[in-house]
Motif scaffolding. Sequence first.
Motif, PDB file in Angstrom:
ATOM      1  N   ALA A  95      12.896  -2.349  10.025  1.00 54.84           N
ATOM      2  CA  ALA A  95      13.733  -3.508  10.330  1.00 54.84           C
ATOM      3  C   ALA A  95      14.109  -3.553  11.799  1.00 54.84           C
ATOM      4  N   LEU A  96      14.451  -2.386  12.378  1.00 53.93           N
ATOM      5  CA  LEU A  96      14.843  -2.339  13.782  1.00 53.93           C
ATOM      6  C   LEU A  96      13.672  -2.666  14.701  1.00 53.93           C
ATOM      7  N   LEU A  97      12.487  -2.162  14.374  1.00 54.37           N
ATOM      8  CA  LEU A  97      11.316  -2.469  15.198  1.00 54.37           C
ATOM      9  C   LEU A  97      10.959  -3.950  15.102  1.00 54.37           C
ATOM     10  N   GLY A  98      11.284  -4.568  13.968  1.00 57.03           N
ATOM     11  CA  GLY A  98      11.058  -6.003  13.838  1.00 57.03           C
ATOM     12  C   GLY A  98      11.867  -6.814  14.826  1.00 57.03           C
ATOM     13  N   THR A  99      13.012  -6.274  15.248  1.00 55.04           N
ATOM     14  CA  THR A  99      13.869  -7.015  16.181  1.00 55.04           C
ATOM     15  C   THR A  99      13.337  -6.987  17.603  1.00 55.04           C
ATOM     16  N   THR A 101       9.981  -6.801  18.230  1.00 56.03           N
ATOM     17  CA  THR A 101       8.621  -7.344  18.186  1.00 56.03           C
ATOM     18  C   THR A 101       8.722  -8.736  17.585  1.00 56.03           C
ATOM     19  N   PRO A 102       9.196  -9.713  18.365  1.00 58.89           N
ATOM     20  CA  PRO A 102       9.568 -11.018  17.832  1.00 58.89           C
ATOM     21  C   PRO A 102       8.381 -11.911  17.481  1.00 58.89           C
ATOM     22  N   PHE A 103       7.729 -11.605  16.364  1.00 56.57           N
ATOM     23  CA  PHE A 103       6.665 -12.474  15.881  1.00 56.57           C
ATOM     24  C   PHE A 103       7.281 -13.551  14.996  1.00 56.57           C
ATOM     25  N   CYS A 104       6.660 -14.735  14.958  1.00 58.88           N
ATOM     26  CA  CYS A 104       7.110 -15.743  14.008  1.00 58.88           C
ATOM     27  C   CYS A 104       6.628 -15.337  12.624  1.00 58.88           C
ATOM     28  N   SER A 105       7.111 -16.038  11.586  1.00 58.54           N
ATOM     29  CA  SER A 105       6.805 -15.640  10.220  1.00 58.54           C
ATOM     30  C   SER A 105       5.316 -15.670   9.924  1.00 58.54           C
ATOM     31  N   CYS A 106       4.577 -16.603  10.527  1.00 60.68           N
ATOM     32  CA  CYS A 106       3.137 -16.693  10.266  1.00 60.68           C
ATOM     33  C   CYS A 106       2.356 -15.622  11.025  1.00 60.68           C
ATOM     34  N   SER A 107       2.700 -15.394  12.280  1.00 57.29           N
ATOM     35  CA  SER A 107       1.973 -14.389  13.053  1.00 57.29           C
ATOM     36  C   SER A 107       2.298 -12.979  12.592  1.00 57.29           C
ATOM     37  N   SER A 108       3.348 -12.822  11.776  1.00 58.40           N
ATOM     38  CA  SER A 108       3.667 -11.505  11.234  1.00 58.40           C
ATOM     39  C   SER A 108       2.696 -11.089  10.143  1.00 58.40           C
ATOM     40  N   ILE A 109       2.010 -12.050   9.516  1.00 52.69           N
ATOM     41  CA  ILE A 109       1.125 -11.733   8.399  1.00 52.69           C
ATOM     42  C   ILE A 109      -0.034 -10.832   8.825  1.00 52.69           C
ATOM     43  N   ILE A 130      10.335  -9.013   7.077  1.00 56.72           N
ATOM     44  CA  ILE A 130      11.549  -9.830   6.945  1.00 56.72           C
ATOM     45  C   ILE A 130      12.275  -9.941   8.282  1.00 56.72           C
ATOM     46  N   SER A 131      12.444  -8.812   8.961  1.00 57.67           N
ATOM     47  CA  SER A 131      13.275  -8.813  10.175  1.00 57.67           C
ATOM     48  C   SER A 131      12.573  -9.439  11.372  1.00 57.67           C
ATOM     49  N   SER A 132      11.229  -9.330  11.436  1.00 56.47           N
ATOM     50  CA  SER A 132      10.520  -9.779  12.631  1.00 56.47           C
ATOM     51  C   SER A 132      10.753 -11.255  12.964  1.00 56.47           C
ATOM     52  N   PRO A 133      10.591 -12.187  12.006  1.00 59.84           N
ATOM     53  CA  PRO A 133      10.874 -13.584  12.353  1.00 59.84           C
ATOM     54  C   PRO A 133      12.353 -13.934  12.279  1.00 59.84           C
ATOM     55  N   LEU A 134      13.117 -13.111  11.537  1.00 58.99           N
ATOM     56  CA  LEU A 134      14.510 -13.460  11.254  1.00 58.99           C
ATOM     57  C   LEU A 134      15.454 -13.072  12.377  1.00 58.99           C
ATOM     58  N   VAL A 135      15.242 -11.905  12.948  1.00 61.05           N
ATOM     59  CA  VAL A 135      16.188 -11.343  13.917  1.00 61.05           C
ATOM     60  C   VAL A 135      15.432 -10.792  15.119  1.00 61.05           C
ATOM     61  N   ASP A 136      15.833 -11.164  16.306  1.00 59.91           N
ATOM     62  CA  ASP A 136      15.331 -10.526  17.520  1.00 59.91           C
ATOM     63  C   ASP A 136      16.387 -10.660  18.612  1.00 59.91           C
ATOM     64  N   LEU A 137      16.191  -9.979  19.703  1.00 60.49           N
ATOM     65  CA  LEU A 137      17.189  -9.966  20.773  1.00 60.49           C
ATOM     66  C   LEU A 137      17.387 -11.341  21.397  1.00 60.49           C
ATOM     67  N   ALA A 138      16.304 -12.122  21.474  1.00 62.33           N
ATOM     68  CA  ALA A 138      16.427 -13.465  22.046  1.00 62.33           C
ATOM     69  C   ALA A 138      17.311 -14.345  21.173  1.00 62.33           C
ATOM     70  N   TYR A 155      25.252 -12.348  12.305  1.00 61.24           N
ATOM     71  CA  TYR A 155      23.947 -12.828  11.841  1.00 61.24           C
ATOM     72  C   TYR A 155      22.890 -11.734  11.965  1.00 61.24           C
ATOM     73  N   VAL A 156      22.865 -11.058  13.108  1.00 62.57           N
ATOM     74  CA  VAL A 156      21.877 -10.001  13.333  1.00 62.57           C
ATOM     75  C   VAL A 156      22.098  -8.846  12.354  1.00 62.57           C
ATOM     76  N   VAL A 157      23.354  -8.461  12.153  1.00 63.53           N
ATOM     77  CA  VAL A 157      23.669  -7.341  11.257  1.00 63.53           C
ATOM     78  C   VAL A 157      23.237  -7.646   9.829  1.00 63.53           C
ATOM     79  N   VAL A 158      23.610  -8.820   9.331  1.00 62.29           N
ATOM     80  CA  VAL A 158      23.253  -9.144   7.939  1.00 62.29           C
ATOM     81  C   VAL A 158      21.749  -9.358   7.798  1.00 62.29           C
ATOM     82  N   GLY A 159      21.100  -9.851   8.865  1.00 65.89           N
ATOM     83  CA  GLY A 159      19.643  -9.981   8.829  1.00 65.89           C
ATOM     84  C   GLY A 159      18.966  -8.635   8.689  1.00 65.89           C
TER      85      GLY A 159
END
Length: 338
Positions: A95-99, A101-109, A130-138, A155-159
Amino acid sequence: MNILAMVFGWLNDQLLKMTWLSELVRLLVEKVFRLSVNGRLGGSIHFFIYDTIKIFILLSLLIFVISYIQSYFPPERTKKILGRIRGIKGNILGALLGTITPFCSCSSIPIFIGFTSAGLPLGVTFSFLISSPLVDLASLLLLMSFFGAKIAIAYVVVGLILAVIGGTLIDKLGLEKYVEGYVREIENVDAEVPEMTRNERISYSKEQVKDIIQRVWLYVLIGVGIGAAIHNWIPQSIIENVVGGNNPFAVLLATVVGIPMYADIFGTLPIAEALFAKGVGVGTVLSFMMAVTALSLPSMIMLSKVVKPKLLAIFVSIVSAGIIIIGYLFNAFSYIFV
């Protein structure tokens, strides 16, 4: 402490909320277009120009910085890091690495396919998915510019919590057999990760800014346009009756409406801002944003090509239930954040 608060407040107003830009756009609308920003048309024009420019400025700066950081974590390196840790720690790390590596939901596949074919635990892979498209630093900084630090951090915490719990449940259910067979059969090449020079990282970051802007600009304009319409043309009484506190099913409705849409957080923010300004509960707004980013219909169609219907249904059910619970909890304790 008072000095720190003043400095933080000034930075928040001038850098994130860009009050100076809002004032410039107000002058443009009133002096050039001869319209009052308090009127419907003038207010809509002000909302559209101000939010569009603000989003693209912040988006360009943030994506450049995040991409520079991301250059240290290409998929191959992320895969190696995740492969070392199992269990709940692996889900948290995924989950943390997903934040970062900000891929959109489609490019995460495709990343999901690579991780799965490499033998990473399914739960860890789904936590990342789940976390990659949902939560990132930007998104954190953009959320701060629209809603303030409390809501953005929450929002970031609950994501992250949703990503960890979702991945853990999928792992405990033992659903590996519901991944399409060809995904497991894909040959995994453990390529060496080339070290980039500083100039290469800067070039990479510039290309990422260009690529992401090209992919999201239309959704941003559509989102800002919808937000302007909600903010200035739809009566507050209608908003309150449909998705306001008067409707006990508002969170559920916001989640269901958000799922078929395809946009990322940058396109949903103006809509969420307008709904929030109209008095819609913070939990309802966050549920809408989460549903759009984590469960968009196109990404679910792509995911259906790599997992079997039962696993897809369980994934959607877990994430949807989590989003709805988060929405109602935020609405119940909204006094903490507003």
